[in-house]
Design an enzyme around this catalytic site. Structure first.
Site, short mmCIF file in Angstrom:
data_model
loop_
_atom_site.label_atom_id
_atom_site.label_comp_id
_atom_site.label_asym_id
_atom_site.label_seq_id
_atom_site.Cartn_x
_atom_site.Cartn_y
_atom_site.Cartn_z
N ASP A 345 0.83 -1.19 0.00
CA ASP A 345 0.00 0.00 0.00
C ASP A 345 0.87 1.25 0.00
OD1 ASP A 345 -2.67 1.33 0.47
OD2 ASP A 345 -1.65 1.95 2.31
N GLU A 382 1.78 -0.29 -5.07
CA GLU A 382 0.92 0.84 -5.41
C GLU A 382 1.89 2.01 -5.56
OE1 GLU A 382 -3.23 2.84 -3.86
OE2 GLU A 382 -1.75 2.29 -2.35
#
Length: 714
Positions: A345, A382
């Site tokens: 993330d 990401e």
């Protein structure tokens, strides 16, 4: 309890280490002056039954504090306290009155820090979770190993573990748990995906969110879990067995069963920030053990936290101590929990140096790529954060080019093209062919692009074609949260309707999105429920909705069975045909052995070379099956059928010219057969190779508006 004997212990890798005689505890702190190990009798104990003060001379080696408790068994409950300077302006926030979680605890007892927190961040110890001593050897993996499915054969299914079976409609015996998920493995097998990517499973606190739903008055939750408190521990509340340590065994059982079904396990991990928040946040672990090392602090005002995550703090990931912590954590999940990969993330935060600047050659992300234990795991970035770092196509990770990346260019370009925006055909062509403009310059392949139309944050696929605007009112933030850049269209009415005309075009567009995703070069990711048109009623940021808004509605499996079967057949087609699973970008090359078409030929609706300056809403290409392995040692020897694929996002029907099929080995001309036509409103809009329909005309095809056709030559 009286049989416990306290010994010096050893500076082993931090955490707990179980032996036949007892348990070794070790924890890092450079600036603490005292460390206390607290042992608890029960999960709801207010106070420890024994406090062990670690002597700074005997129980400290370098920055590692250690102690061995002879006679202690697995399942024992413990916490820490740490004393030292409280000087926020110098980055130190020690407080010996606060209980701390072991940063490397392998399990937590069931409970909550935040549920019963009193004003002033005062903790209720009855509900405060305790750490659990775990014996890593206490599980029979039998012959289980990571599956190591090649990226070009991978189809990812992003899902929330609890939400997949929490609804009563799931009819599982253990809803919302690891065991409940295991009960639904046959569904995933039939769907055909090869990997599940779980939203965060590392221990987090459901009650961290203190907002209330303004429509119902109920307390909202931290449903998605992007706020970790225990990086080595599977979330206890996701286990049916919530006794101390039960979650570890249950998680391992689920992984083993998924592997038996040929499905990999990828974890969404959140190393960019923690649950401790900013300078007004709560002390849980890292802040209490060594705040100045674990976090990015403002250089001249270390009482304040840099906030590249948008969540109050940012982990100082490239500090050697913190990098070691992250590498050891990933290794633990691979070696002891048998997971197959990780999605990081806001991964760009992990590339920032100790002053907070993004690095083109990040030590941590390079270590992750080069680490010998992690060498076969899938690593997905990401490739951005919330403070402007954006590294799509060039996420730093050494010379091995192992990093895959979420491709938001693919998401936005395909959404706009399928919606019918003009002059998007060239963008769509670039994305469908693997995004070479992004990934080739860094020496990567199409498989490094994680292609997705939807993700957990944003509209579901059904909502993408049902809403023009987000509807997040129930999140308690006056609809200010969530993205406004959705590239969606409702086709005449906002929300769910009974109008058959509107529903017909919406279903057709869903088929268009799914078809595009599964014929694109790259690694496709499908969001749980999109295959049965799950809706969140326009909520595009359901991070706090632990209810039917977010949960998988299993009634949709029956009510939207046609879309489900369509998706299954598309996945089957992709898995069967190497032309959709390339490890190299197209080069326009042909097979020298046969007089056959090149790997790709772009065509306009007249069957000619397109004038890319003029293409608007139409796109077509032929894939040469004999050229699939040209120039790639990993694909040599592969042969496939030729395919013709055409996209018309025009508002009117088109009669397109089909290229002449190639010849087979006997010099007989092949024929075109229809595999997919998204304008057909039933499951027969996607057919198997065996049932493909021979075209009446081998020269022309009437392509209805807003539709896609896939032809196979045989």
């Amino acid at each position: 309890m009286d049989s416990l004997r306290i010994l010096t212990g050893k500076p082993l890798e931090e955490g707990t280490f179980v032996t036949s005689k007892g348990v070794n505890f070790s924890v890092f702190s450079r600036n603490a002056t005292k460390i206390f190990l607290e042992l608890f009798e029960k999960e709801d104990s207010d106070n420890p039954y024994q406090t062990i003060e670690l002597d700074s001379e005997k129980n400290r080696t370098g920055d590692i504090w250690h102690v061995f408790v002879e006679g202690l068994k697995p399942g024992a409950l413990y916490l820490y306290r740490a004393d030292g300077p409280y000087n926020p302006s110098h980055g130190h926030r020690f407080d010996a009155t606060k209980y701390l979680f072991d940063p490397k605890a392998k399990s937590f007892s069931n409970g909550s820090v935040f549920k019963n927190m009193k004003p002033g961040l005062e903790i209720d110890m009855k509900s405060f979770p305790k750490n659990v001593v775990i014996d890593d050897s206490d599980f029979d993996w039998e012959n289980d190993r990571q599956l190591n499915i090649p990226l070009n054969n991978t189809i990812i299914y992003e899902t929330h573990l609890k939400g997949f079976t929490a609804s009563p409609s799931s009819k599982v015996e253990h809803p919302g748990t690891y065991l409940g998920f295991t009960e639904k493995i046959p569904y995933l097998q039939k769907l055909g995906i090869t990997a599940v990517e779980f939203l965060p499973l590392m221990e987090f606190d459901d009650y961290e969110n203190g907002n209330t739903n303004p429509m119902t008055g109920t307390r909202l939750t931290n449903y998605w879990g992007y706020s970790t408190i225990g990086y080595f521990a599977p979330k206890t509340s996701f286990a049916f067995d919530k006794t101390p340590g039960g979650a570890v065994k249950e998680f391992k059982y689920m992984v083993k069963k998924l592997h038996e079904a040929g499905i990999e396990v990828i974890l969404d991990v959140v190393f960019n920030h923690t649950a401790e928040g900013n300078e007004n946040g709560v002390t849980l672990n890292f802040r209490g053990f060594d705040n100045s090392i674990f976090y990015h602090l403002v250089n001249d005002h270390k009482e304040y936290y840099m906030n590249f995550s948008g969540c109050g703090n940012a982990v100082n990931a490239n500090h050697p101590v913190v990098s070691d912590f992250i590498i050891n954590c990933l290794r633990y999940w691979v070696l002891e929990m048998h997971v197959d990969g990780f999605r990081f993330d806001l991964a760009s935060e992990l590339t920032r140096d100790e002053k907070g600047f993004p690095q083109g050659n990040s030590p941590l992300t390079t270590r992750i790529s080069e680490d010998p234990v992690l060498r076969s795991t899938k690593i997905i970035a990401e490739p951005w954060d919330c403070a402007g770092a954006y590294q799509i196509g060039g996420f730093p990770g050494g010379t091995l080019n192992r990093w895959c990346e979420w491709n938001d260019h693919y998401r936005d370009g395909i959404r706009r093209f399928i919606r019918g925006d003009e002059n998007l055909a060239t963008e769509a062509a670039t994305r469908i062919s693997g995004s070479s403009d992004l990934f080739s310059i860094s020496g990567r392949n199409p498989t490094n692009s994680i292609n997705f139309i939807t993700a957990h944050d944003g509209f579901t696929l059904n909502d993408l074609v049902s809403f023009n605007n987000k509807h997040n009112e129930q999140n308690g933030e006056e609809n200010r949260d969530g993205s406004d850049n959705n590239n969606s269209y409702n086709y005449g009415f906002e929300g769910i309707v009974l109008n058959p005309k509107i529903n017909k075009i919406r279903c057709q567009q869903v088929r268009n999105f799914l078809t595009t995703l599964l014929v694109s070069q790259g690694t496709p990711m499908i969001v749980s429920g999109d295959e049965v048109m799950r809706t969140q009623n326009g909520n595009n940021n359901s991070y706090c909705q632990d209810n039917e808004i977010s949960w998988f509605n299993w009634e949709n499996v029956e009510s939207n069975a046609k879309i489900l079967e369509f998706t299954q057949r598309l996945i089957e087609m992709r898995k069967k045909h190497p032309v959709f699973q390339r490890n190299r970008f197209f080069g326009g090359v042909s097979s020298a052995k046969f007089d056959n078409p090149p790997d790709i030929t772009w065509l306009d609706f007249d069957g000619r070379v397109p004038d890319w300056r003029k293409v608007k809403n139409f796109l077509a290409f032929r894939l040469g099956g004999r050229a699939v392995g040209i120039g790639d040692a990993n694909e040599l020897g592969l042969e496939d059928n030729d395919f013709y694929i055409a996209f018309s996002m025009n508002i009117y029907d088109l009669t397109v010219t089909i290229p002449q099929p190639s010849y087979d080995d006997n010099s007989d001309m092949r024929k075109w057969y229809r595999l997919v036509d998204t304008s057909v409103a039933d499951a027969d809009s996607a057919l198997s190779d065996e049932n493909a329909e021979e075209l009446t005309s081998q020269e022309k095809y009437v392509l209805p508006s807003s539709s896609i056709v896939i032809l196979i030559a045989k």
